[in-house]
Design an enzyme around this catalytic site. Structure first.
Site, PDB file in Angstrom:
ATOM      1  N   HIS A 101       0.780  -0.589  -0.023  1.00 37.88           N
ATOM      2  CA  HIS A 101      -0.127  -0.307  -0.024  1.00 37.88           C
ATOM      3  C   HIS A 101       0.705   1.721  -0.478  1.00 37.88           C
ATOM      4  CE1 HIS A 101       0.918  -1.222   4.281  1.00 37.88           C
ATOM      5  NE2 HIS A 101       1.004  -0.174   4.557  1.00 37.88           N
ATOM      6  N   HIS A 103       0.759   5.146   1.322  1.00 40.56           N
ATOM      7  CA  HIS A 103       0.208   6.386   1.948  1.00 40.56           C
ATOM      8  C   HIS A 103       0.472   7.262   1.358  1.00 40.56           C
ATOM      9  CE1 HIS A 103       0.324   4.009   6.088  1.00 40.56           C
ATOM     10  NE2 HIS A 103       1.404   3.368   5.476  1.00 40.56           N
TER      11      HIS A 103
HETATM   12  P1  AMP Z   1       2.253   0.284   7.058  1.00 37.66           P
HETATM   13  O1  AMP Z   1       3.089   0.743   8.880  1.00 37.66           O
HETATM   14  O2  AMP Z   1       3.002   1.047   6.248  1.00 37.66           O
HETATM   15  O3  AMP Z   1       1.838  -1.706   6.904  1.00 37.66           O
HETATM   16  O4  AMP Z   1       0.835   1.223   7.197  1.00 37.66           O
HETATM   17  C1  AMP Z   1      -0.143   0.442   8.088  1.00 37.66           C
HETATM   18  C2  AMP Z   1      -1.475   1.293   7.877  1.00 37.66           C
HETATM   19  O5  AMP Z   1      -2.994   0.297   7.838  1.00 37.66           O
HETATM   20  C3  AMP Z   1      -1.159   2.492   9.271  1.00 37.66           C
HETATM   21  O6  AMP Z   1      -1.134   3.814   8.966  1.00 37.66           O
HETATM   22  C4  AMP Z   1      -2.648   1.960  10.094  1.00 37.66           C
HETATM   23  O7  AMP Z   1      -3.053   2.979  10.648  1.00 37.66           O
HETATM   24  C5  AMP Z   1      -3.886   1.450   8.640  1.00 37.66           C
HETATM   25  N1  AMP Z   1      -5.050   0.273   9.099  1.00 37.66           N
HETATM   26  C6  AMP Z   1      -4.224  -0.911   9.254  1.00 37.66           C
HETATM   27  N2  AMP Z   1      -6.088  -1.227   9.282  1.00 37.66           N
HETATM   28  C7  AMP Z   1      -6.770  -0.521   8.897  1.00 37.66           C
HETATM   29  C8  AMP Z   1      -8.109  -0.361   8.511  1.00 37.66           C
HETATM   30  N3  AMP Z   1      -9.185  -2.276   9.281  1.00 37.66           N
HETATM   31  N4  AMP Z   1      -8.559   0.782   8.264  1.00 37.66           N
HETATM   32  C9  AMP Z   1      -8.118   1.579   7.753  1.00 37.66           C
HETATM   33  N5  AMP Z   1      -6.496   1.824   8.221  1.00 37.66           N
HETATM   34  C10 AMP Z   1      -5.872   0.443   8.421  1.00 37.66           C
END
Ligand code: AMP
Ligand code: ZN
Length: 139
Positions: A101, A103
């Protein structure tokens, strides 16, 4: 090409509801549930890839233009002054969800500092040696 145990597969494919910003045949863009700033968005491919190194070329070619479109929309509609595009690979790099993903984080005037670091020091010799090591890894 989805993983039945992956939460981002389920969100991207609409099995779990989300605050959805955009959807096409390859991606869903949602709002992060723990936003670093108002409007913090995540670009999720609908297919499952663990990280950047698993991503296929067709998806990779589309993801950065989409990040630019989302960032431009944030500037227009949320009034942010700029935005960061961040993509974590590996636990040590801060990856917590192992479905690739991107950001897109709006940055507002006077907002908190993030995605920044203290510049370290270097020497021309040290940089040359490190550059050579990385270049060898490309082979
Ligand atoms: P990363 O640390 O780059 O793997 O980012 C994962 C991101 O996903 C974090 O910023 C979380 O806040 C976000 N996240 C995890 N679960 C969900 C969810 N169910 N809906 C929306 N965001 C999520
Ligand atoms: Zn997945």
């Amino acid at each position: 090409m989805t993983d039945k145990d992956c939460i981002f597969c389920k969100i991207a494919n609409g099995e779990i509801p989300s605050a959805s910003v955009y959807e096409d045949e390859n991606f869903r863009v949602i709002l992060d549930m723990g936003p670093a700033a108002k409007g913090h968005a995540l670009i999720l491919p609908k297919n499952h890839f663990k990280d950047l190194n698993e991503l296929d070329e067709a998806t990779a070619a589309k993801v950065l233009p989409l990040a630019g479109r989302i960032g431009a929309a944030m500037k227009k509609s949320l009034g942010c002054a700029g935005y960061n595009v961040v993509q974590n690979n590996g636990v040590e790099a801060g990856q917590t969800v192992f479905h690739f993903h991107v950001h897109v984080i709006p940055r507002y005037e006077g907002g908190p500092k993030m995605v920044e670091w203290e510049p370290g020091s270097s020497t021309p010799e040290g940089l040359a040696e490190t550059a050579k090591s990385i270049a060898q890894g490309l082979n």
